[in-house]
Design a protein around this motif. Sequence first.
Motif, PDB file in Angstrom:
ATOM      1  N   ARG A  82       0.863  -1.183   0.000  1.00 31.49           N
ATOM      2  CA  ARG A  82       0.000   0.000   0.000  1.00 31.49           C
ATOM      3  C   ARG A  82       0.898   1.231   0.000  1.00 31.49           C
ATOM      4  O   ARG A  82       2.058   1.173   0.387  1.00 31.49           O
ATOM      5  CB  ARG A  82      -0.898   0.015   1.235  1.00 31.49           C
ATOM      6  CG  ARG A  82      -1.853  -1.130   1.269  1.00 31.49           C
ATOM      7  CD  ARG A  82      -2.698  -1.095   0.032  1.00 31.49           C
ATOM      8  NE  ARG A  82      -3.241  -2.402  -0.263  1.00 31.49           N
ATOM      9  CZ  ARG A  82      -4.538  -2.616  -0.444  1.00 31.49           C
ATOM     10  NH1 ARG A  82      -5.380  -1.607  -0.333  1.00 31.49           N
ATOM     11  NH2 ARG A  82      -4.968  -3.808  -0.737  1.00 31.49           N
ATOM     12  N   ARG A  83       0.309   2.333  -0.393  1.00 34.81           N
ATOM     13  CA  ARG A  83       1.120   3.547  -0.421  1.00 34.81           C
ATOM     14  C   ARG A  83       0.787   4.399   0.798  1.00 34.81           C
ATOM     15  O   ARG A  83      -0.370   4.552   1.173  1.00 34.81           O
ATOM     16  CB  ARG A  83       0.877   4.329  -1.704  1.00 34.81           C
ATOM     17  CG  ARG A  83       1.257   3.515  -2.909  1.00 34.81           C
ATOM     18  CD  ARG A  83       1.120   4.324  -4.149  1.00 34.81           C
ATOM     19  NE  ARG A  83       2.156   5.343  -4.249  1.00 34.81           N
ATOM     20  CZ  ARG A  83       2.357   6.031  -5.371  1.00 34.81           C
ATOM     21  NH1 ARG A  83       1.616   5.822  -6.427  1.00 34.81           N
ATOM     22  NH2 ARG A  83       3.302   6.931  -5.412  1.00 34.81           N
TER      23      ARG A  83
ATOM     24  N   SER B  90      -2.280   8.121  -7.426  1.00 33.71           N
ATOM     25  CA  SER B  90      -3.368   7.812  -8.356  1.00 33.71           C
ATOM     26  C   SER B  90      -4.341   6.819  -7.729  1.00 33.71           C
ATOM     27  O   SER B  90      -5.531   6.852  -8.000  1.00 33.71           O
ATOM     28  CB  SER B  90      -2.786   7.250  -9.655  1.00 33.71           C
ATOM     29  OG  SER B  90      -1.925   6.178  -9.352  1.00 33.71           O
ATOM     30  N   GLN B  91      -3.856   5.939  -6.856  1.00 30.33           N
ATOM     31  CA  GLN B  91      -4.745   4.961  -6.248  1.00 30.33           C
ATOM     32  C   GLN B  91      -4.915   5.264  -4.769  1.00 30.33           C
ATOM     33  O   GLN B  91      -4.278   6.168  -4.232  1.00 30.33           O
ATOM     34  CB  GLN B  91      -4.178   3.560  -6.429  1.00 30.33           C
ATOM     35  CG  GLN B  91      -2.855   3.368  -5.704  1.00 30.33           C
ATOM     36  CD  GLN B  91      -2.084   2.217  -6.296  1.00 30.33           C
ATOM     37  OE1 GLN B  91      -1.842   2.166  -7.491  1.00 30.33           O
ATOM     38  NE2 GLN B  91      -1.680   1.295  -5.458  1.00 30.33           N
ATOM     39  N   ARG B  92      -5.801   4.522  -4.134  1.00 35.14           N
ATOM     40  CA  ARG B  92      -6.086   4.761  -2.723  1.00 35.14           C
ATOM     41  C   ARG B  92      -4.820   4.572  -1.893  1.00 35.14           C
ATOM     42  O   ARG B  92      -4.033   3.653  -2.109  1.00 35.14           O
ATOM     43  CB  ARG B  92      -7.176   3.786  -2.260  1.00 35.14           C
ATOM     44  CG  ARG B  92      -7.648   4.048  -0.850  1.00 35.14           C
ATOM     45  CD  ARG B  92      -8.788   3.127  -0.487  1.00 35.14           C
ATOM     46  NE  ARG B  92      -9.050   3.178   0.941  1.00 35.14           N
ATOM     47  CZ  ARG B  92      -9.769   4.128   1.511  1.00 35.14           C
ATOM     48  NH1 ARG B  92     -10.281   5.084   0.790  1.00 35.14           N
ATOM     49  NH2 ARG B  92      -9.976   4.104   2.825  1.00 35.14           N
TER      50      ARG B  92
ATOM     51  N   ARG C 248     -10.957   9.937  -1.617  1.00 32.71           N
ATOM     52  CA  ARG C 248     -10.150   8.955  -2.329  1.00 32.71           C
ATOM     53  C   ARG C 248      -9.191   8.185  -1.425  1.00 32.71           C
ATOM     54  O   ARG C 248      -8.784   7.083  -1.750  1.00 32.71           O
ATOM     55  CB  ARG C 248      -9.320   9.653  -3.412  1.00 32.71           C
ATOM     56  CG  ARG C 248     -10.173  10.386  -4.419  1.00 32.71           C
ATOM     57  CD  ARG C 248      -9.369  10.695  -5.626  1.00 32.71           C
ATOM     58  NE  ARG C 248      -8.782   9.508  -6.215  1.00 32.71           N
ATOM     59  CZ  ARG C 248      -7.897   9.545  -7.195  1.00 32.71           C
ATOM     60  NH1 ARG C 248      -7.479  10.694  -7.653  1.00 32.71           N
ATOM     61  NH2 ARG C 248      -7.413   8.436  -7.699  1.00 32.71           N
ATOM     62  N   HIS C 249      -8.822   8.816  -0.308  1.00 30.72           N
ATOM     63  CA  HIS C 249      -7.767   8.217   0.503  1.00 30.72           C
ATOM     64  C   HIS C 249      -8.197   8.082   1.951  1.00 30.72           C
ATOM     65  O   HIS C 249      -9.157   8.723   2.383  1.00 30.72           O
ATOM     66  CB  HIS C 249      -6.502   9.081   0.456  1.00 30.72           C
ATOM     67  CG  HIS C 249      -6.051   9.389  -0.928  1.00 30.72           C
ATOM     68  ND1 HIS C 249      -5.551   8.438  -1.770  1.00 30.72           N
ATOM     69  CD2 HIS C 249      -6.035  10.552  -1.623  1.00 30.72           C
ATOM     70  CE1 HIS C 249      -5.234   9.000  -2.926  1.00 30.72           C
ATOM     71  NE2 HIS C 249      -5.528  10.277  -2.875  1.00 30.72           N
TER      72      HIS C 249
END
Lengths: 397, 430
Positions: B226-227, B322-324, B352-353
Amino acid sequence: MTTTTHVPVVGDGTTARSRATSRWRRWRGPIAILSLLCVVGLLAALPEPRTSSVPLAPDSTATTGARAVAQILEGQGVEITFVRRAAAARAAVTPGSTVLLAGERNLFDQSQFDFLADVDADLVLVDASWAASVLAGVDSSWSDGSASADVAPGCDDPDAVAAGALRATGRLIASTPDTVVCFRGPDESADQGAYAVRTVDGQRIAMLADATPLTNAHLADTGNAALVLRMLGRHDHLVWYLPSPYDTGSDEGAGGPGLGDLVPPVVGVLALQLLLVVLVVAIWRGRRLGRLVTEPMPVVVPAAEATRGRGRLYRRSRSFGHAAAALRAGAASRGARRLGLPASTPAPQLIDAVALATGRRIPDVAALFYGPPPTDDSALARLARDLDDIESEVQSS
Amino acid sequence: MALTWRAAVLAALGIPAVLVVPVPGTVLLWALVVLVVCVLDAALAASPREVAVVRRVPPSVRLGEPAASDLEATNVSSRRLRGLVRDAWPPSSGAIAPRHQVDLPPGDGRRLRTTLVPTRRGDAHADRVTIRSIGPLGVAARQASIEVPARLRVLPEFASRRHLPSRLARLRELDGRAAVQVRGAGTEFDSLREYVIGDDVRSIDWRASARRSDVVVRTWRPERDRRVLVVLDTGRTSAVRVLDAPRIDASIEAALLLAALATRAGDRVELLAYDRRVRARVAGTGGPRLMPALADALATAHPELIETDWAGVVSQVRERLSQRALVVLLTALDPAVVEQGLLPVVDQLTSRHQVVLASVADPELHELSRQRGSAAEVFDAAAAERVGLERAAVAVRLRQRGVEVVEALPDDLAPRLADTYLALKAAGRL
């Protein structure tokens, strides 16, 4: 990241020549200012005819001054010593000189002038009735300031005869028979006049009842100049004694030895040498091993500053209502949390729950949490204490 | 030119001479003697500009740990150099005994070591090296200050790393690698294994059990890869001092602990320090190179006395992610500032996050709200109470918008943030 290459650094990139140039650049401003100051100081220190505005002073150019007389006398070769203290006057008198006592306004003590009786010099007492009575036995003299009139000498004193006429207001009365009194007024007795001469023990004492003839303003009137110049210019040396109001003692300076006379003469030179040592020590200690290193300091903003400011604001505006509301809301929210009620619990329910938990009466609890706001410091403090109490009771329930 | 104590003694030796011949001329003559001796001695001293100087410092050091600044001074003149060398550093570098006595014959060199114990994070730039060369009589000296550039980067202390082992242990529990009774939950399917007594019966995979003769359970593991984006607010609220240290220091500690933990957990960590523009950024670095890169980037992060541009933060986050992802905002929970800055734009982030806001609490506020000594103190207490309520209210509003709010004292912030991260991970909310 770059790695630092370790190239030896030799010198600071200056040469003896560039250092000398930069030093000169750095110092030339201060040096120019310093030299300018020196030049100005020297110019200021040059012997320059100085003037004052003291009445009857030989350097005063005011109308009441006597610089005109002094300059004429000096032009005729009379050396004038201007003194303001009795001790200095005593020291300045040389045998065969003239001593002028100009005015007696600042004489407080007989010792300030009675030494004049002993000096080997002719005396001229101008506007000095006290000194005249003590030294020459002239009964009284006064200067009434009335309109002055030209009067003829009316005596055989050569100075008075040479003057021919005098314009002065002062009067003196001399009862002793050997006193020559001149410039008698038209309706005055024989022993009354403006000018008198008496010889006491071989000392010639000339008295002028009035200082007006000496002044710059009136020197040129009729025979004033002639009389005054003859009176003061009898000898090559004139001691011009104008008593100073700051001459406190009769024998100040002349009495005990000063500090300079008490210490051995080596002390002055020793002090000079110690000054040199101090200078060297100052250079030794003052030279820094490299410059001070500076760095930017972080900002210091205490976190509670804004809160304290808010408290002061409450206090200054005496907002007991706001303060009490904050305290009550804080206690209520903590109590509700302790009792497991949501923060949005309505007041009646909270009051009930607190009353139940603490065993207090419902109206008391309601008054504490939702009562009227306090109106003074002590009521606010009491409210805070009561809230603390009930809070601790809720906590321990 | 500089003088030594001997010059003062020389000047003092004139006192007997003055006592013997007490005239001002003696003093003048003695002054002349002192002057001539000093000038002559200084002229005979080795030139301080004919010394080759190399300064070596380590590129970086952790705050509070000692570092050595080595000066290699080589006498390249033809005279013997005796004197003092000063290795000048800014006061916050904590240079211990930066003055060194040297005695170098021509052509000889020596290494002079100055120990630095820095007391402030950031770049410390060395100042000049000052060489004072004393003459043969030891009365006067020549002095030169030479520019020898050097930079020591003082990294954040990372005192919170003491909390790392316990958090790593918790992480392993989550991972199912440690033998524990209570398995950590996870959201990613890991593998199937045989049922052992103690397993949750709900995790039995009946379909797999049917294919085999044994009872088989599914195991889960926390998500990986995950980021995590850590946003460090370097605006004016980060300059505020809490317990004698600026707020940003506690935030940096928290960021470092979170990054260390998240890297071990297999997540990709990025850092952004921002107020109105990007002050530092670490991205695309992983594995063992991440922590040094983070420390290096955070070493020079200093509070700026400007208001943080939260819309700018949002656009930066959008640009980066760009992604969650998990977005951690290290800022201050200052009611007025949050209402003006963060609240209007926070929806764009939470949509989004997963957003976590970590803020340093002020213990003084609690102390203020408890004091009852005088009327003035009660007013202060009321103000502190009001501030606390407003803070709680704004925290509630943030939570309503889906933001996890972590508020803790400076020392507790890093472990609390790590715990929040572990909790989110365990709940599978990353």
